[in-house]
Design a protein around this motif. Structure first.
Motif, PDB file in Angstrom:
ATOM      1  N   CYS A 162       0.810  -1.221   0.000  1.00  0.00           N
ATOM      2  CA  CYS A 162       0.000   0.000   0.000  1.00  0.00           C
ATOM      3  C   CYS A 162       0.843   1.271   0.000  1.00  0.00           C
ATOM      4  O   CYS A 162       0.324   2.373  -0.230  1.00  0.00           O
ATOM      5  CB  CYS A 162      -0.957  -0.004   1.195  1.00  0.00           C
ATOM      6  SG  CYS A 162      -0.136  -0.134   2.792  1.00  0.00           S
ATOM      7  N   ASN A 163       2.141   1.135   0.230  1.00  0.00           N
ATOM      8  CA  ASN A 163       3.053   2.289   0.218  1.00  0.00           C
ATOM      9  C   ASN A 163       3.843   2.381  -1.083  1.00  0.00           C
ATOM     10  O   ASN A 163       4.747   3.201  -1.192  1.00  0.00           O
ATOM     11  CB  ASN A 163       4.033   2.207   1.385  1.00  0.00           C
ATOM     12  CG  ASN A 163       3.346   2.304   2.730  1.00  0.00           C
ATOM     13  OD1 ASN A 163       2.309   2.948   2.849  1.00  0.00           O
ATOM     14  ND2 ASN A 163       3.915   1.674   3.747  1.00  0.00           N
ATOM     15  N   ASP A 164       3.518   1.541  -2.045  1.00  0.00           N
ATOM     16  CA  ASP A 164       4.348   1.415  -3.241  1.00  0.00           C
ATOM     17  C   ASP A 164       3.540   1.761  -4.488  1.00  0.00           C
ATOM     18  O   ASP A 164       2.315   1.929  -4.444  1.00  0.00           O
ATOM     19  CB  ASP A 164       4.890  -0.013  -3.324  1.00  0.00           C
ATOM     20  CG  ASP A 164       6.194  -0.125  -4.095  1.00  0.00           C
ATOM     21  OD1 ASP A 164       6.592   0.869  -4.746  1.00  0.00           O
ATOM     22  OD2 ASP A 164       6.811  -1.202  -4.052  1.00  0.00           O
ATOM     23  N   ILE A 165       4.247   1.865  -5.617  1.00  0.00           N
ATOM     24  CA  ILE A 165       3.616   2.074  -6.919  1.00  0.00           C
ATOM     25  C   ILE A 165       4.148   1.023  -7.883  1.00  0.00           C
ATOM     26  O   ILE A 165       5.076   0.268  -7.556  1.00  0.00           O
ATOM     27  CB  ILE A 165       3.878   3.489  -7.476  1.00  0.00           C
ATOM     28  CG1 ILE A 165       5.382   3.734  -7.680  1.00  0.00           C
ATOM     29  CG2 ILE A 165       3.282   4.548  -6.573  1.00  0.00           C
ATOM     30  CD1 ILE A 165       5.703   5.044  -8.380  1.00  0.00           C
ATOM     31  N   VAL A 166       3.565   0.965  -9.066  1.00  0.00           N
ATOM     32  CA  VAL A 166       3.936  -0.082 -10.014  1.00  0.00           C
ATOM     33  C   VAL A 166       5.302   0.202 -10.648  1.00  0.00           C
ATOM     34  O   VAL A 166       5.849   1.306 -10.571  1.00  0.00           O
ATOM     35  CB  VAL A 166       2.870  -0.233 -11.116  1.00  0.00           C
ATOM     36  CG1 VAL A 166       1.536  -0.666 -10.525  1.00  0.00           C
ATOM     37  CG2 VAL A 166       2.715   1.062 -11.917  1.00  0.00           C
ATOM     38  N   LEU A 167       5.816  -0.843 -11.290  1.00  0.00           N
ATOM     39  CA  LEU A 167       7.052  -0.759 -12.057  1.00  0.00           C
ATOM     40  C   LEU A 167       6.901   0.276 -13.182  1.00  0.00           C
ATOM     41  O   LEU A 167       5.785   0.579 -13.592  1.00  0.00           O
ATOM     42  CB  LEU A 167       7.368  -2.128 -12.665  1.00  0.00           C
ATOM     43  CG  LEU A 167       7.702  -3.249 -11.670  1.00  0.00           C
ATOM     44  CD1 LEU A 167       7.551  -4.608 -12.354  1.00  0.00           C
ATOM     45  CD2 LEU A 167       9.104  -3.069 -11.099  1.00  0.00           C
ATOM     46  N   PRO A 168       7.990   0.840 -13.681  1.00  0.00           N
ATOM     47  CA  PRO A 168       9.378   0.552 -13.325  1.00  0.00           C
ATOM     48  C   PRO A 168       9.938   1.402 -12.185  1.00  0.00           C
ATOM     49  O   PRO A 168      11.033   1.132 -11.712  1.00  0.00           O
ATOM     50  CB  PRO A 168      10.124   0.851 -14.627  1.00  0.00           C
ATOM     51  CG  PRO A 168       9.330   1.962 -15.247  1.00  0.00           C
ATOM     52  CD  PRO A 168       7.898   1.659 -14.914  1.00  0.00           C
TER      53      PRO A 168
END
Length: 337
Positions: A162-168
């Motif tokens: 929940c603290n992250d975003i998608v690649l790259p």
């Protein structure tokens, strides 16, 4: 690497849209998933790694192998072969992948197969005698051509999806709302003394749905290392310097543990599932003592000649409600056999 990820930020919306659209097509039934009339459990994550998936798979094997005819199916990441292969204890990591080989050597009586096409892999496993009645899909959360009956999603305490975003730029393989497909969510690598207040905070932060169960685990590091010449207490490595080799997504927990234990080491950090080059192998052969992860050991033990090569065993430990977790798994399996 971090700089490259930052400058690739304009690609993030494109990656997000492509993965969101793919999931939506499966959710609407426009793209077809195959479901099965026997228990199929999928373990995976939203991130590219570092969530403690392998020890969770091993926990599930230990939990189910006495009560079911169990089979493990993986794609065999970075293997040099294609198609379906049944893993044997004498297989090599280059042919079947390091993690499947690890599972087979630790649990020799359990079927372990590899196939990049999970449908084909399941079909082949079901032709074996005795026929497996439960199949555990390793790292298959995004493999939507197969519809598992129970999805288990792992996320590391210090790196929540929940603290992250998608690649790259980020580490997510798909948008965060993909977590809604999970039946069971496990926060791994938690502090041993995590409080109930912190658990409640994480439950709200992860937006756990009514159909989902949330659990918490931490890592147990074995006090005995295992190697080509048997077992040796970790205590014997105090007051001597060794080479620590890691080719995993995030070695932070292991490094913190060894430093807190007062161990002295030189750390050689490689990418996850790293394929060691000839110069690297020669360098390692000249090291006096090597300690590595179990996954890396599977790639090294058959490629270098070294009498002082050891790996650090790890297991998971539930922080509260272990029986609730076991019950959720058993209930699903028993209801679908």
């Amino acid at each position: 690497m971090k700089f490259l990820r930052k400058i690739l930020f304009p690609v993030v919306p494109i990656y997000y849209l492509v993965t969101w659209l793919r999931n939506t097509l499966y959710d609407l039934g426009i793209k077809k998933s195959v479901a099965y009339d026997f228990p199929v459990l999928a373990v995976g994550n939203l991130s590219v790694g570092g969530t403690g998936k392998s020890p969770m798979v091993e926990y599930l094997i230990t939990l189910l192998q006495e009560k079911t005819q169990l089979a493990i199916l993986s794609r065999g990441y970075k293997r040099k072969t294609k198609g379906f292969r049944l893993v044997d204890v004498l297989s090599e990591a280059k042919d079947v992948g390091d993690e499947p080989l690890q599972f087979k050597r630790k649990f020799p009586n359990v079927y372990v197969g590899v196939d990049e096409n999970r449908r084909n892999g399941i079909t082949n496993l079901r032709t074996l005698h005795p026929k497996p009645d439960v199949i555990l899909l390793d790292d298959a959360y995004q493999h939507r051509k197969v519809k598992a009956g129970l999805y288990m999603l792992l996320t590391a305490y210090y790196d929540l999806y929940c603290n992250d975003i998608v690649l790259p730029t980020g580490n997510l393989r798909e948008p965060r709302q993909g977590a809604n497909r999970a039946d069971v969510i496990v926060v791994t690598k938690c502090p041993v003394r995590i409080t109930d207040q912190e658990k409640n905070r994480l439950q709200k932060k992860l937006r756990i749905k009514s159909h989902q169960s949330l659990f918490f685990t931490t890592i147990n590091y074995g006090k005995e290392l295992i190697g080509v010449s048997g077992k040796r207490s970790l205590e014997t490595f105090k007051n001597r310097t060794f080479t620590l080799v890691t080719g995993i997504a995030n070695p932070k927990s292991l490094l913190d543990y060894y430093r807190s234990y007062g161990l002295l080491f030189t750390h050689l950090n490689f990418a996850d599932h790293h394929e060691f080059t000839t110069p690297e192998l020669k360098m390692l052969e000249n090291a006096e003592t090597i300690i590595t992860t179990e996954k890396d050991y599977m790639r090294l033990v058959d490629t270098i000649s070294h009498n002082n090569l050891w790996y650090q065993p790890i297991t998971i430990q539930f922080i509260g409600d272990k029986e609730g977790f076991n019950s959720r798994i058993f209930k699903y399996v028993e209801n679908n056999l």
